[in-house]
Design a protein around this motif. Sequence first.
Motif, PDB file in Angstrom:
ATOM      1  N   LEU A  54       7.224  35.964  72.758  1.00 10.94           N
ATOM      2  CA  LEU A  54       6.462  34.745  71.011  1.00 10.94           C
ATOM      3  C   LEU A  54       6.288  33.528  71.999  1.00 10.94           C
ATOM      4  O   LEU A  54       5.170  33.650  71.711  1.00 10.94           O
ATOM      5  CB  LEU A  54       7.963  34.275  70.201  1.00 10.94           C
ATOM      6  N   SER A  55       6.982  34.314  73.283  1.00 12.91           N
ATOM      7  CA  SER A  55       6.479  32.571  74.433  1.00 12.91           C
ATOM      8  C   SER A  55       5.300  32.932  74.817  1.00 12.91           C
ATOM      9  O   SER A  55       3.971  31.647  75.269  1.00 12.91           O
ATOM     10  CB  SER A  55       7.368  32.780  75.452  1.00 12.91           C
ATOM     11  N   SER A  56       4.884  34.051  74.881  1.00 14.11           N
ATOM     12  CA  SER A  56       3.417  34.762  75.812  1.00 14.11           C
ATOM     13  C   SER A  56       1.978  34.208  74.342  1.00 14.11           C
ATOM     14  O   SER A  56       1.655  33.648  74.785  1.00 14.11           O
ATOM     15  CB  SER A  56       3.756  36.151  76.083  1.00 14.11           C
ATOM     16  N   VAL A  57       2.605  34.710  73.325  1.00 13.50           N
ATOM     17  CA  VAL A  57       1.661  34.001  72.590  1.00 13.50           C
ATOM     18  C   VAL A  57       1.174  32.698  72.154  1.00 13.50           C
ATOM     19  O   VAL A  57       0.238  32.566  71.805  1.00 13.50           O
ATOM     20  CB  VAL A  57       1.855  34.459  70.623  1.00 13.50           C
ATOM     21  N   ILE A  58       2.458  31.741  71.946  1.00 15.09           N
ATOM     22  CA  ILE A  58       2.674  30.896  71.932  1.00 15.09           C
ATOM     23  C   ILE A  58       1.924  29.411  73.196  1.00 15.09           C
ATOM     24  O   ILE A  58       0.873  28.902  73.311  1.00 15.09           O
ATOM     25  CB  ILE A  58       4.241  29.301  71.560  1.00 15.09           C
ATOM     26  N   SER A  59       1.686  30.050  74.148  1.00 16.43           N
ATOM     27  CA  SER A  59       0.516  29.587  75.286  1.00 16.43           C
ATOM     28  C   SER A  59       0.112  30.126  75.074  1.00 16.43           C
ATOM     29  O   SER A  59      -0.821  28.997  75.729  1.00 16.43           O
ATOM     30  CB  SER A  59       1.688  30.771  76.638  1.00 16.43           C
ATOM     31  N   LEU A  60      -0.771  31.885  75.164  1.00 16.26           N
ATOM     32  CA  LEU A  60      -1.891  32.119  75.235  1.00 16.26           C
ATOM     33  C   LEU A  60      -3.242  31.207  74.163  1.00 16.26           C
ATOM     34  O   LEU A  60      -3.732  30.454  74.579  1.00 16.26           O
ATOM     35  CB  LEU A  60      -1.941  33.459  74.775  1.00 16.26           C
ATOM     36  N   ILE A  61      -2.291  30.556  72.559  1.00 22.30           N
ATOM     37  CA  ILE A  61      -2.750  30.000  71.725  1.00 22.30           C
ATOM     38  C   ILE A  61      -3.151  28.691  72.439  1.00 22.30           C
ATOM     39  O   ILE A  61      -4.527  27.724  71.843  1.00 22.30           O
ATOM     40  CB  ILE A  61      -2.521  30.063  70.649  1.00 22.30           C
ATOM     41  N   SER A  62      -1.326  27.955  72.990  1.00 26.83           N
ATOM     42  CA  SER A  62      -1.629  26.634  73.317  1.00 26.83           C
ATOM     43  C   SER A  62      -2.319  26.558  74.539  1.00 26.83           C
ATOM     44  O   SER A  62      -3.111  25.274  74.401  1.00 26.83           O
ATOM     45  CB  SER A  62      -0.281  25.913  73.641  1.00 26.83           C
ATOM     46  N   VAL A  63      -2.600  27.007  75.313  1.00 26.85           N
ATOM     47  CA  VAL A  63      -3.502  26.502  76.862  1.00 26.85           C
ATOM     48  C   VAL A  63      -5.188  26.809  76.129  1.00 26.85           C
ATOM     49  O   VAL A  63      -5.576  26.199  76.529  1.00 26.85           O
ATOM     50  CB  VAL A  63      -3.422  27.335  77.522  1.00 26.85           C
ATOM     51  N   SER A  64      -5.324  28.053  75.481  1.00 28.80           N
ATOM     52  CA  SER A  64      -6.822  28.181  74.876  1.00 28.80           C
ATOM     53  C   SER A  64      -7.591  27.334  74.412  1.00 28.80           C
ATOM     54  O   SER A  64      -8.828  26.647  74.423  1.00 28.80           O
ATOM     55  CB  SER A  64      -6.599  29.836  74.352  1.00 28.80           C
ATOM     56  N   TRP A  65      -6.770  26.541  73.097  1.00 34.33           N
ATOM     57  CA  TRP A  65      -6.918  25.421  72.208  1.00 34.33           C
ATOM     58  C   TRP A  65      -6.813  24.200  73.076  1.00 34.33           C
ATOM     59  O   TRP A  65      -8.085  24.114  72.645  1.00 34.33           O
ATOM     60  CB  TRP A  65      -5.593  25.224  71.157  1.00 34.33           C
ATOM     61  N   LEU A  66      -6.303  24.141  73.898  1.00 33.04           N
ATOM     62  CA  LEU A  66      -6.450  22.880  74.731  1.00 33.04           C
ATOM     63  C   LEU A  66      -7.472  22.692  75.991  1.00 33.04           C
ATOM     64  O   LEU A  66      -7.970  21.732  75.907  1.00 33.04           O
ATOM     65  CB  LEU A  66      -4.603  22.216  75.879  1.00 33.04           C
ATOM     66  N   VAL A  67      -7.754  23.547  76.449  1.00 37.01           N
ATOM     67  CA  VAL A  67      -8.490  23.604  77.602  1.00 37.01           C
ATOM     68  C   VAL A  67      -9.739  23.909  77.494  1.00 37.01           C
ATOM     69  O   VAL A  67     -10.509  23.275  77.266  1.00 37.01           O
ATOM     70  CB  VAL A  67      -8.289  25.133  78.152  1.00 37.01           C
ATOM     71  N   GLU A  68     -10.318  24.645  75.776  1.00 40.25           N
ATOM     72  CA  GLU A  68     -11.457  24.502  75.157  1.00 40.25           C
ATOM     73  C   GLU A  68     -11.482  23.014  74.690  1.00 40.25           C
ATOM     74  O   GLU A  68     -13.137  22.373  74.532  1.00 40.25           O
ATOM     75  CB  GLU A  68     -11.599  25.149  73.629  1.00 40.25           C
ATOM     76  N   LEU A  69     -10.516  22.438  73.920  1.00 40.92           N
ATOM     77  CA  LEU A  69     -10.539  20.830  73.413  1.00 40.92           C
ATOM     78  C   LEU A  69     -11.192  20.014  74.598  1.00 40.92           C
ATOM     79  O   LEU A  69     -12.297  18.833  74.782  1.00 40.92           O
ATOM     80  CB  LEU A  69      -9.327  20.580  72.951  1.00 40.92           C
ATOM     81  N   GLY A  70     -10.396  20.199  76.251  1.00 38.69           N
ATOM     82  CA  GLY A  70     -10.609  19.742  76.981  1.00 38.69           C
ATOM     83  C   GLY A  70     -11.897  19.651  77.022  1.00 38.69           C
ATOM     84  O   GLY A  70     -12.947  18.608  78.144  1.00 38.69           O
ATOM     85  N   PHE A  71     -12.595  21.372  77.438  1.00 41.12           N
ATOM     86  CA  PHE A  71     -13.941  20.680  77.867  1.00 41.12           C
ATOM     87  C   PHE A  71     -15.525  20.543  77.170  1.00 41.12           C
ATOM     88  O   PHE A  71     -16.714  19.793  77.323  1.00 41.12           O
ATOM     89  CB  PHE A  71     -14.629  22.156  77.965  1.00 41.12           C
ATOM     90  N   ARG A  72     -15.416  21.145  75.617  1.00 37.59           N
ATOM     91  CA  ARG A  72     -15.571  20.423  74.388  1.00 37.59           C
ATOM     92  C   ARG A  72     -15.858  18.995  74.427  1.00 37.59           C
ATOM     93  O   ARG A  72     -17.228  18.730  74.083  1.00 37.59           O
ATOM     94  CB  ARG A  72     -15.836  20.838  73.820  1.00 37.59           C
ATOM     95  N   HIS A  73     -15.209  18.389  75.027  1.00 34.86           N
ATOM     96  CA  HIS A  73     -15.314  16.795  74.466  1.00 34.86           C
ATOM     97  C   HIS A  73     -15.429  15.746  75.869  1.00 34.86           C
ATOM     98  O   HIS A  73     -14.606  14.371  75.975  1.00 34.86           O
ATOM     99  CB  HIS A  73     -13.687  16.295  73.965  1.00 34.86           C
ATOM    100  N   LYS A  74     -15.660  16.856  76.946  1.00 35.22           N
ATOM    101  CA  LYS A  74     -16.214  15.998  78.441  1.00 35.22           C
ATOM    102  C   LYS A  74     -14.559  15.736  79.357  1.00 35.22           C
ATOM    103  O   LYS A  74     -14.956  15.016  80.039  1.00 35.22           O
ATOM    104  CB  LYS A  74     -17.345  15.389  78.699  1.00 35.22           C
ATOM    105  N   LEU A  75     -13.310  16.086  78.315  1.00 36.44           N
ATOM    106  CA  LEU A  75     -12.158  15.523  78.945  1.00 36.44           C
ATOM    107  C   LEU A  75     -11.912  16.193  80.453  1.00 36.44           C
ATOM    108  O   LEU A  75     -11.033  15.479  81.555  1.00 36.44           O
ATOM    109  CB  LEU A  75     -10.610  15.377  77.896  1.00 36.44           C
ATOM    110  N   ILE A  76     -12.599  17.127  80.302  1.00 37.31           N
ATOM    111  CA  ILE A  76     -12.020  18.650  81.831  1.00 37.31           C
ATOM    112  C   ILE A  76     -13.692  18.154  82.297  1.00 37.31           C
ATOM    113  O   ILE A  76     -14.450  18.508  81.555  1.00 37.31           O
ATOM    114  CB  ILE A  76     -11.460  19.176  81.483  1.00 37.31           C
ATOM    115  N   PRO A  77     -13.857  17.721  83.861  1.00 37.98           N
ATOM    116  CA  PRO A  77     -15.468  18.137  84.458  1.00 37.98           C
ATOM    117  C   PRO A  77     -15.641  19.707  84.042  1.00 37.98           C
ATOM    118  O   PRO A  77     -15.140  20.264  84.167  1.00 37.98           O
ATOM    119  CB  PRO A  77     -15.648  17.790  85.714  1.00 37.98           C
ATOM    120  N   GLN A  78     -17.033  20.033  83.099  1.00 36.45           N
ATOM    121  CA  GLN A  78     -17.543  21.101  83.779  1.00 36.45           C
ATOM    122  C   GLN A  78     -17.643  22.043  84.866  1.00 36.45           C
ATOM    123  O   GLN A  78     -18.219  23.309  85.181  1.00 36.45           O
ATOM    124  CB  GLN A  78     -19.331  21.261  82.988  1.00 36.45           C
TER     125      GLN A  78
END
Length: 545
Positions: free
Chosen positions: A487-511
């Motif tokens: 369950l920790s693996s599932v939650i980590s995978l979903i959370s990190v995927s969502w946060l990273v996508e959010l960061g790149f899409r909103h240019k919070l993280i440099p391309q």
Amino acid sequence: MAVNVPGLVTVVVFYIVILGIGIWASRKSKKVEKTCAGTKSEVAIVGGRNINVLVGVFTMTATWVGGGYILGTAEAVYSPSRGLIWAMGPPAYVINFLLGGLFFAKQMRSKRYVTMLDPFQHRYGNIFTATLLLPALVSDILWVACILAALGGTMSVILGLSSAISIIISAAVSIVYTFLGGLYSVAYTDIIQLSFVFVSLWICIPFLILSPAVTNISPTVHFNQTLGNSWIGELKLEDAGKWADEMLLLALGGLAYQALYQRILSAASSTQAQVTCFAAAGTVFIMGIPSVIIGAVAVSADWNQTAYGLPPPFERGEAGKILPLALQYLTPTWLSVLGIGAVAAAVMSSMDSVLLSSASMFTQNIYKATLRKQASEWELQLVLRVSVLLVGLAGTGLAFGDDSVFALWMVSGDLLYCVVLPQLVCVLHFGRANSYGAIFGYLVGLLLRGLSGEPLLGIPPLILYPSWREVNGVIVQYFPYRTLAMLSSVISLISVSWLVELGFRHKLIPQSWDLLGVFDEKKGAERERVPVPCEEKNFVLNTKL
């Protein structure tokens, strides 16, 4: 103990028949190669996608009904600390196939994948896919060890042969026909093997129950004077976490086995793949009933009335051999020979599938997709066969060491449950899963599982969860630590995927930080598509064997 010559001759004849069927099926495979639009390696891996429902149900059931299933279920029912309530194989596998049919079969078959790793390769690329092969390979090798250990113990009891000789001969036969014919040899030999298992074990049941040494096996008999337990068993509140963990491991861990998807992907259509899963749920449960009865008979037996004598098997540390011991000492000799044939058939029906499983993933997803993209069909066939041989040798080497079939059976699915299953669920059902989340989830699942320790492999735990106990000098975790890792693996995978996508899409993280090229549209467009093998057209209504 003298060698049982009639029994040995019977087993040798059985092995020759199985080998002959495997060789015949390999010729059928060559005919399909000529008529199929797909490559020869794909025919070997998914059988040209024309395995009909009947053959599919047989081969899927036979894969799960191995030595671990038959002997492990009987061992669980017989063991004083466990009992029927801990014999999780039959209900867990029913759940496994039902969930596979509902949530995985259509998604995998409709996209015409060749192996379980194809969706990962399509979304994440070759490097991460290669890391997923490692836990799958370890699990397959342990599974081979489990089923060969089961056979070695059985033959040593009934035939008087050493476990080592039994293991080597059985491994050699399975390796040879899998080596020659791929999925066709596996599927068609499975039909004979599963039929033999079913008939022979059920013939033994009346003789076991009516044996003079066996008392009433009714579940109303709550206490056995010799063992101090009922075969029904007892689930204490403090053991509930361990019980739930093991049940979920067997029920859900099987969803991450390539052997399951090899059968799903070999079906003629998505609907046929689902029907195969649903039908196998019923047959796999029925196949577990004889082992339950044999375990109950062994609990109720007065071993002092048999040539085995006292102390009983459990006190001698032979609970893992309880099925062959019951057949040897509680039935006529000719029936015990049928029993050894049943176990041999079950072992080979699972072993060939496991051998082909890892070999298929390595050949298709590592060698062909990464190491040698221009490899010829002859070269791929050679790699597939060499991989079958190496996995078989590795599993055979481990089969000599452990007496508990049940323990090996459980451990074989650990890494798949904790590491691979979360990845598979997310890649199929969570569209936003990306490489960053997948890597993080992989590491979390692997780290938590590794730090929890494993008594069978001699790995001490670095994390002590609540309710841990020390049993015979070994720390045993009674907290559902495997499920926590999953369950920790599932939650980590979903959370990190969502946060990273959010960061790149909103240019919070440099391309420029997108080192894996996940959000580079040009790189995404250049990813290779999974090749389409044989056409489905004429195979949907194919019902011929």
